[in-house]
Write a protein that holds these residues in place. Structure first.
Motif, short mmCIF file in Angstrom:
data_model
loop_
_atom_site.label_atom_id
_atom_site.label_comp_id
_atom_site.label_asym_id
_atom_site.label_seq_id
_atom_site.Cartn_x
_atom_site.Cartn_y
_atom_site.Cartn_z
N PHE A 97 3.23 -8.39 -3.83
CA PHE A 97 3.24 -7.48 -3.44
C PHE A 97 2.09 -6.43 -3.14
O PHE A 97 1.94 -5.66 -2.16
CB PHE A 97 4.35 -6.24 -4.02
N ALA A 98 0.99 -6.93 -3.90
CA ALA A 98 -0.32 -6.29 -3.72
C ALA A 98 -1.18 -6.96 -2.88
O ALA A 98 -1.84 -6.46 -2.11
CB ALA A 98 -0.81 -6.13 -5.43
N MET A 99 -1.21 -8.18 -3.02
CA MET A 99 -2.24 -9.01 -2.43
C MET A 99 -1.84 -9.68 -1.08
O MET A 99 -2.56 -10.15 -0.25
CB MET A 99 -2.72 -10.04 -3.19
N LEU A 100 -0.52 -10.00 -0.68
CA LEU A 100 -0.19 -10.52 0.15
C LEU A 100 0.28 -9.55 1.52
O LEU A 100 1.00 -8.59 0.89
CB LEU A 100 0.87 -11.59 -0.04
N ASP A 101 0.44 -9.83 2.55
CA ASP A 101 1.13 -9.18 3.79
C ASP A 101 1.92 -10.25 4.40
O ASP A 101 1.66 -11.20 4.97
CB ASP A 101 -0.03 -8.78 4.66
N PHE A 102 3.32 -9.91 4.34
CA PHE A 102 4.14 -10.75 4.76
C PHE A 102 5.19 -9.73 5.45
O PHE A 102 5.65 -8.60 4.91
CB PHE A 102 4.87 -11.50 3.78
N PRO A 103 6.11 -10.22 6.38
CA PRO A 103 7.09 -9.47 6.76
C PRO A 103 8.30 -9.02 5.83
O PRO A 103 8.70 -10.04 5.16
CB PRO A 103 7.69 -10.36 8.03
N GLY A 104 8.81 -7.89 5.94
CA GLY A 104 9.69 -7.36 4.96
C GLY A 104 9.29 -7.06 3.42
O GLY A 104 9.87 -7.07 2.62
N ARG A 105 7.88 -6.98 3.38
CA ARG A 105 7.36 -6.66 2.28
C ARG A 105 7.68 -5.15 2.01
O ARG A 105 8.19 -5.18 0.53
CB ARG A 105 5.70 -6.54 2.25
#
Lengths: 276, 306
Positions: A97-105
């Motif tokens: 949740f903090a380091m990745l950017d992904f759809p639906g986060r």
């Protein structure tokens, strides 16, 4: 308040007097417990406030007849498993949740937080059924399973990682297996205080579980300390000194642990309260 | 172009993210989300008295349970329990924290003492209080002058008198939570800068005015947090009731709260899965408002947190 002038004379005496009185009241139940735990059975109700005789017999009785050694061991195993699992699962999901950017986060994060809305007591009816179906009543797996992950831990780790400097986080933009290595060698060392607080908090809340072990334990040997105290209360009501000795035995490990980890504890408790 | 590349990277990170989230998501899904959803349906299962034949789809079981004397009584007891423990716990926590927040020699010893009850589990704390309050084999009833001044401690005993039982359980609960409350409020006090007080003192504000005008308002977030935690703990209280009164004294069931009604060993619900699920869902609904408050205060900390 710190800026206030130091009280002097009567006011100083008064303040210490008040502090001492309040401390006395706070410690009173602990004091009477200790007095009873070291008194022989025929003296325990005579002058219950005065430690006028001393014996280790109640401690031995509680230890052997109350099987507290076994229960302490069970509690320790379950709490250790829950703690390790909560730290690992929280690190993984907090990192995502903090380091990745992904759809639906954002949606997923909101769903995680929403699980905090559910009081644990509302889930236990079905969880008992689930554990029963798995055939895990009276097992360590059954005691630990529902508590291997926590949205609170995920939240704590995420907050701590968001506070990590930008350059470090940019380094996280690597793919594949790189993430676990980055988490282990770069991110984890930076958030050790948070992880320590989370670990202590997890251990304590697992150790202190009362209702769940009482619900899924029917075999005597699989009780935790807390449900073991329930058994002791039902068996030794006429022996208050043994019951209080059992209470002392059950309390000592946590008192000792908290003396050592005081700072982590305050950090853990207040991280839910004052600042992230 | 750039935004498309950005998008592509986001999608490329999705499998990794899902992999990292999977362990938590599976546990939270199986042991928090599923139980709630399942309970809602289990709660419609109506069984006959012996539990041998059950029928599904009885949604009216929720309204029936909610309106039942048992549930209404438990709801009332729970509310009273919260009204006893929350204000008392909050006031004592503030009092102790302010008292120990002075630059006095040895004050750290007092802080350790006031924090100490955080180390007691609900079972440990309850047994300590059981020994204090028991009528025949307890401390208070065997100290001559106390038993003379307050006959109730001996006959019938504070835990057996319908008028004092809930208060006694509440007191033990307040004591057990005091360490936690004290630690949170002390941390809040330490976050208030000294110069605010200096400025107020220069303006001629006295001690009590400084307390009401500065300390309390600036403690706001900590107090809100403690208030929410204490209230939800009151609604979920189980161990202290199980060990001190078992929901009694009967026939009044003076200490049977909603949680105890659901799980208590003598409870009429304990053998009926459908009824248990019904009260569990109702407990969830009752606590939902409270939990939203909690989440909201958590959200505020996300915003202002460092």
């Amino acid at each position: 308040m710190a800026a206030e002038r130091r009280p002097t004379g009567f006011r100083l005496v008064g303040r210490y007097g008040l502090l001492a009185f309040v401390a006395f009241v706070t410690l009173f139940p602990i004091y009477t417990t200790l007095v009873a735990a070291f008194k022989p059975g025929d003296k325990v109700l005579v002058n219950p406030l005065v430690p006028d005789s001393f014996t280790l017999e109640p401690l031995m009785t509680a230890w052997s007849d109350g099987h507290l050694g076994r229960y302490l061991f069970n509690s320790f195993v379950v709490a250790a498993v829950v703690t390790i699992a909560q730290v690992v699962t929280s690190l993984l999901s907090g990192y995502a949740f903090a380091m990745l950017d992904f759809p639906g986060r954002h949606v997923l994060f909101a769903l995680f937080l929403a699980t905090l809305l559910v009081p644990i007591e509302a889930t236990l009816v079905v969880n008992r059924r689930t554990v029963d179906t798995l055939g895990w009543l009276n097992t360590y797996q059954g005691l630990a399973l529902p508590f291997l992950a926590t949205a609170f831990g995920t939240f704590l780790v995420r907050q701590a990682l968001l506070a990590v400097p930008g350059e470090l986080r940019d380094a996280a933009r690597i793919d594949g297996a790189g993430h676990l290595a980055f988490l282990r060698y770069v991110a984890l060392p930076v958030i050790v205080p948070t992880v320590g607080a989370l670990a202590l908090f997890s251990f304590l809340s697992s150790w202190n579980q009362y209702l769940w072990p009482n619900l899924i334990t029917t075999e005597e040997s699989m009780n935790t300390v807390q449900s073991g105290l329930t058994l002791l209360r039902r068996s030794s009501l006429d022996e208050p000194n043994a019951l209080m000795a059992g209470t002392v035995i059950a309390a000592v490990p946590i008192f000792a642990a908290l003396l050592i980890f005081q700072r982590s504890l305050v950090r853990g408790l207040t991280s839910g309260a004052v600042k992230g | 172009m750039e935004s498309r590349a950005f998008d592509r990277r986001r999608w490329r990170q999705l499998p990794v993210a899902l992999g990292l989230l999977a362990p938590s998501a599976i546990i939270l899904g199986a042991f928090i989300v599923y139980p709630i959803v399942k309970s809602v349906f289990l709660g419609t299962e109506r069984c006959n008295a012996s539990g041998t034949r059950c029928v599904e789809g009885g949604w009216d079981q929720y309204t029936d349970t909610f309106r039942s004397t048992e549930f209404q009584h438990a709801l009332w007891v729970t509310a009273k329990f919260a009204l006893i423990t929350v204000p008392l716990g909050l006031a004592l926590g503030i009092g102790l924290a302010v008292l120990a927040h002075k630059h006095l020699a040895g004050v750290s010893v007092f802080r350790a003492i006031f924090s100490s009850t955080v180390a007691t589990s609900v079972a440990v704390a309850s047994l300590m209080w059981l020994f204090l309050l028991q009528p025949s084999v307890g401390v208070l009833s065997n100290v001559g002058w106390i038993a003379d001044a307050f006959p109730v401690v001996k006959q019938p005993g504070l835990l057996n008198d319908p008028d004092t039982a809930l208060w006694s359980v509440g007191l033990s609960s307040v004591w057990a939570n005091l360490g936690f409350t004290f630690i949170i409020i002390t941390a809040g006090l330490q976050g208030i800068p000294d110069d605010v007080y200096e400025a107020a003192a220069l303006d001629g504000a006295g001690g009590s005015r400084r307390f009401w005008a500065i300390t309390l308002p600036l403690l706001g977030p900590s107090l809100l947090f403690v208030l929410i935690v204490l209230t939800s703990r009151a609604f979920q209280a189980y161990g202290e009731i199980d060990l001190l009164t078992e929901g009694g004294p009967r026939p009044d069931d003076s200490t049977t709260t909603i949680t105890y009604l659901t799980y208590g060993r003598n409870s009429i619900m304990a053998t009926d899965l459908g009824l248990q699920a019904t009260t569990a869902v109702l407990l969830f609904v009752v606590l939902l408002g409270l939990s939203f408050l909690q989440l909201w205060s958590l959200g505020r900390r996300v915003h202002y947190g460092d």
